[in-house]
Enzyme design. Structure first.
Site, PDB file in Angstrom:
ATOM      1  N   LYS A  55       0.827  -1.211   0.000  1.00 28.25           N
ATOM      2  CA  LYS A  55       0.000   0.000   0.000  1.00 28.25           C
ATOM      3  C   LYS A  55       0.863   1.263   0.000  1.00 28.25           C
ATOM      4  CE  LYS A  55      -2.689   0.012   3.453  1.00 28.25           C
ATOM      5  NZ  LYS A  55      -1.784   0.749   4.363  1.00 28.25           N
ATOM      6  N   THR A 111       4.007   1.464  -0.855  1.00 30.46           N
ATOM      7  CA  THR A 111       4.760   1.461  -2.109  1.00 30.46           C
ATOM      8  C   THR A 111       3.909   2.003  -3.248  1.00 30.46           C
ATOM      9  OG1 THR A 111       6.031  -0.456  -1.356  1.00 30.46           O
ATOM     10  CG2 THR A 111       6.024  -0.014  -3.721  1.00 30.46           C
ATOM     11  N   ARG A 160       2.096   8.172   6.864  1.00 23.85           N
ATOM     12  CA  ARG A 160       2.286   8.091   8.315  1.00 23.85           C
ATOM     13  C   ARG A 160       3.761   7.889   8.649  1.00 23.85           C
ATOM     14  NH1 ARG A 160      -1.037   3.125   9.877  1.00 23.85           N
ATOM     15  NH2 ARG A 160      -0.287   2.468   7.848  1.00 23.85           N
ATOM     16  N   LYS A 165       7.146  -6.508  11.013  1.00 24.65           N
ATOM     17  CA  LYS A 165       6.601  -5.798   9.860  1.00 24.65           C
ATOM     18  C   LYS A 165       7.675  -5.080   9.046  1.00 24.65           C
ATOM     19  CE  LYS A 165       3.154  -2.222   8.786  1.00 24.65           C
ATOM     20  NZ  LYS A 165       4.059  -1.193   8.259  1.00 24.65           N
ATOM     21  N   ALA A 195      -3.885   1.467  12.884  1.00 27.79           N
ATOM     22  CA  ALA A 195      -5.237   1.415  12.321  1.00 27.79           C
ATOM     23  C   ALA A 195      -6.085   0.318  12.941  1.00 27.79           C
ATOM     24  CB  ALA A 195      -5.175   1.211  10.812  1.00 27.79           C
ATOM     25  N   PHE A 242      -3.700  -0.574   7.077  1.00 29.95           N
ATOM     26  CA  PHE A 242      -4.260  -1.916   6.898  1.00 29.95           C
ATOM     27  C   PHE A 242      -5.273  -1.955   5.751  1.00 29.95           C
ATOM     28  CE2 PHE A 242      -2.980  -2.394  11.494  1.00 29.95           C
ATOM     29  CZ  PHE A 242      -1.924  -3.238  11.225  1.00 29.95           C
ATOM     30  N   PHE A 301       3.990  -8.708  -8.511  1.00 31.76           N
ATOM     31  CA  PHE A 301       5.193  -9.377  -8.017  1.00 31.76           C
ATOM     32  C   PHE A 301       5.814 -10.171  -9.160  1.00 31.76           C
ATOM     33  CE2 PHE A 301       3.390  -8.169  -4.077  1.00 31.76           C
ATOM     34  CZ  PHE A 301       4.339  -8.316  -3.085  1.00 31.76           C
ATOM     35  N   TRP A 335       7.022  -0.964  -7.736  1.00 29.05           N
ATOM     36  CA  TRP A 335       8.109  -1.505  -6.925  1.00 29.05           C
ATOM     37  C   TRP A 335       9.358  -1.699  -7.788  1.00 29.05           C
ATOM     38  CZ3 TRP A 335      10.858  -6.189  -6.994  1.00 29.05           C
ATOM     39  CH2 TRP A 335      11.655  -6.437  -5.863  1.00 29.05           C
TER      40      TRP A 335
END
Length: 556
Positions: free
Chosen positions: A72, A74, A95, A106, A274, A302, A382, A410
């Site tokens: 998210k 990224t 954030r 994480k 969140a 999230f 990906f 990415w």
């Protein structure tokens, strides 16, 4: 491909003064934190809100997160870079990362690959010290409570009804439940206490919802910290420390300015969780971005069941914001996990699992549509994704009349987000029927039930006897006209993290309801949501190192 930290360290950053110039900000408008970080002065913020019209607001949200990753942040960064490549003056608003998750499982929260914000190491570690300031302000309040009790307890605080725990910005499960005041009466009243992670503090939520320093101080004064022997609420203002708390936050309230790998301006400020808070960067940072740029890409924490719902019902309500477009991020890998595939087999094509997992995406599409803002689904690619998997996701969205774009940000940075950027630009000027999900004048139970049934898809809601007493107590105290911040697992649409995909026939149990009077919302706790996470068996901290030249490795 190189690791995120390698890419970040090899990037040639612009001076933060030049980044500020791109936003028509002068050297007098910023406070430097080295060559590549700055804070925006409060007087500049107020001036820009008065002089400049607001740009377009784009929210990035996602399906329910899985260990496979969704990307998210990224996508947020990459989309901002792509819009700038299309000559649209764009900024991103994110954030601040918490050190707890960064050192835990994480990792950081600065994006990834060629769509990152930099300086990545600074942002993920101490940045400009905002979270530390929030922790100190919070712990000043906590210390004042115990000192007041020790010094005669004029307010008649009931030690068994002290609500405010202490905080530290680290995952440390051993601190969840502690005893303070041991060692005799000279050390104060012996009582049970505990710690939360700093980003779970109401002070963090307040910082992110405050519009100026006086609003911040007033909100801090409204924090309910305890109850008296006859059940009267005690606030920070009663203890007389709201001014000192605000003073400790005098710099933390100022939004931070950095840049992306492609020198797109990035405002990074505030970081409430969140799952237990409202999960959005500060109102001030978002408004500052909107009044310095034509397009702003921001994110909510999230999945859309938590982050987007709270962004709409809490942040947009308080700040009078209207999202002009929503980007819903999904990956084939995560959808396969929602469809029953194991984490070890995600690189293998599995159309059966993907088809089953698409139901999770479908529910989030429906949820965003309930709010009326135009939407596009971003398929975050990906390397292991197959053509057939990507095509299945495209067809699923198109069958539902939802725009969809492949995102390769990415691997390719802004260039990999051009398809997504063009789709966003196509919908962003469409008629916008944005509306909130509920009225704050609805009863507490009705607001919670609306979220649980409409957004999570629950059949019903159950309130424990404790939660029912909480509702009665809060309503009697006049706190029933506030929005609700649901504390729920991010791993599932339900309150059970083991229920993947799109669960049906489930019941949501609310075990406790608290008031964050300073932040201005109620917090309804469901499931086993922890305000102090723990470290995993092999924490990320074991991989982080620094050499004799100060070069950091292992951070991601």
């Amino acid at each position: 491909m190189k690791e995120d930290i390698q890419i970040a360290q090899e990037t040639e950053m612009d001076s933060i003064k030049d980044v500020a110039k791109d936003l028509n900000l002068s050297a007098d408008d910023i406070e430097l934190y080295g060559d590549y970080k700055a804070k925006i002065k409060l007087e500049t913020y107020q001036r820009l809100l008065e002089e400049n019209e607001a740009g377009k607001l784009i929210l990035t949200t996602a399906i329910n997160p899985t260990p496979a990753g969704e990307g998210k942040s990224t996508t947020t960064v990459g989309l901002g870079q792509a819009l700038n490549q299309l000559d649209k003056q764009t900024a991103v608003a994110l954030r601040e990362p918490s050190l707890g998750p960064c050192m835990g499982i994480k990792g950081g929260a600065a994006g990834g690959g060629y769509s990152q914000v930099v300086p990545m190491e600074d942002i993920n570690l101490h940045f400009t010290g905002d979270i530390h300031a929030i922790g100190i302000a919070h712990n000043l309040l906590a210390a004042t409570i115990d000192n007041h009790i020790k010094q005669g307890n004029e307010l008649e605080i009931d030690p068994s009804q002290v609500l405010l725990k202490r905080v530290v910005d680290m995952n440390d499960r051993a601190l969840r439940n502690i005893v303070v005041g041991l060692g005799g009466s000279k050390n104060g009243q012996t009582r049970e206490d505990g710690y939360m992670i700093t980003v779970a503090s109401e002070v963090m939520a307040i910082l992110c919802l405050a519009e100026d320093i006086l609003d911040l101080k007033e909100r801090l004064g409204s924090i309910i910290v305890a109850y008296t022997n006859d059940d009267q609420a005690i606030t920070a203002k009663d203890l007389g420390v709201e001014g000192a708390m605000a003073a400790l936050l005098k710099d933390a309230i100022k939004p931070n300015l950095v840049q992306t790998l492609e020198n797109t301006p990035a405002f990074i400020h505030g970081g409430p969780f969140a799952n237990i808070a409202h999960g959005c960067n500060s109102i001030m940072a978002t408004k500052l971005a909107l009044h310095t740029s034509d397009y702003v890409v921001t994110e909510a924490g999230f999945g859309a069941d938590l982050g987007a719902e709270k962004f709409f019902n809490i942040k947009c309500r308080f700040a009078d914001l209207t999202p002009d477009a929503v980007v819903l991020v999904a990956t084939a890998r995560a959808l396969k996990m929602h469809g029953g595939a194991s984490k070890d087999n995600l690189t293998e094509e599995n159309l059966e699992a993907l088809e089953a997992g698409l139901e999770n995406l479908g529910k989030h599409i429906e949820n965003v549509q309930k709010f009326g803002a135009p939407m596009v689904v971003a398929i975050n690619e990906f390397d292991s994704d197959t053509e057939a998997e990507i095509e299945m996701i495209r067809e699923y969205c198109e069958e539902r009349g939802v725009k969809v774009a492949l995102s390769q940000v990415w691997a390719k940075g802004g260039a990999g987000g051009l398809e997504l950027a063009e789709e966003v630009l196509e919908i962003i000027d469409q008629p916008n029927d944005f509306e909130l999900l509920y009225d704050v004048e609805d009863s507490i139970a009705d607001k919670i039930e609306t979220i649980a049934t409409e957004i999570y898809g629950a059949d019903s809601i159950t309130f424990t006897s404790g939660a029912q007493k909480d509702i009665e107590k809060l309503a009697a105290a006049g706190f029933d006209d506030m929005p609700v911040c649901m504390a729920k697992t991010p791993a599932s649409l339900s309150d059970d993290p083991n229920l993947k995909g799109r669960p049906t026939g489930f019941e949501v149990t609310v075990r406790e309801i608290n008031v964050s009077a300073g932040a201005g919302f109620l917090v309804a706790l469901t499931g086993d949501v922890l305000t102090m996470p723990g470290l995993p068996k092999k924490p990320s901290a074991e991989e982080i190192d620094i050499d004799k030249n100060g070069k950091i490795t292992g951070l991601f």
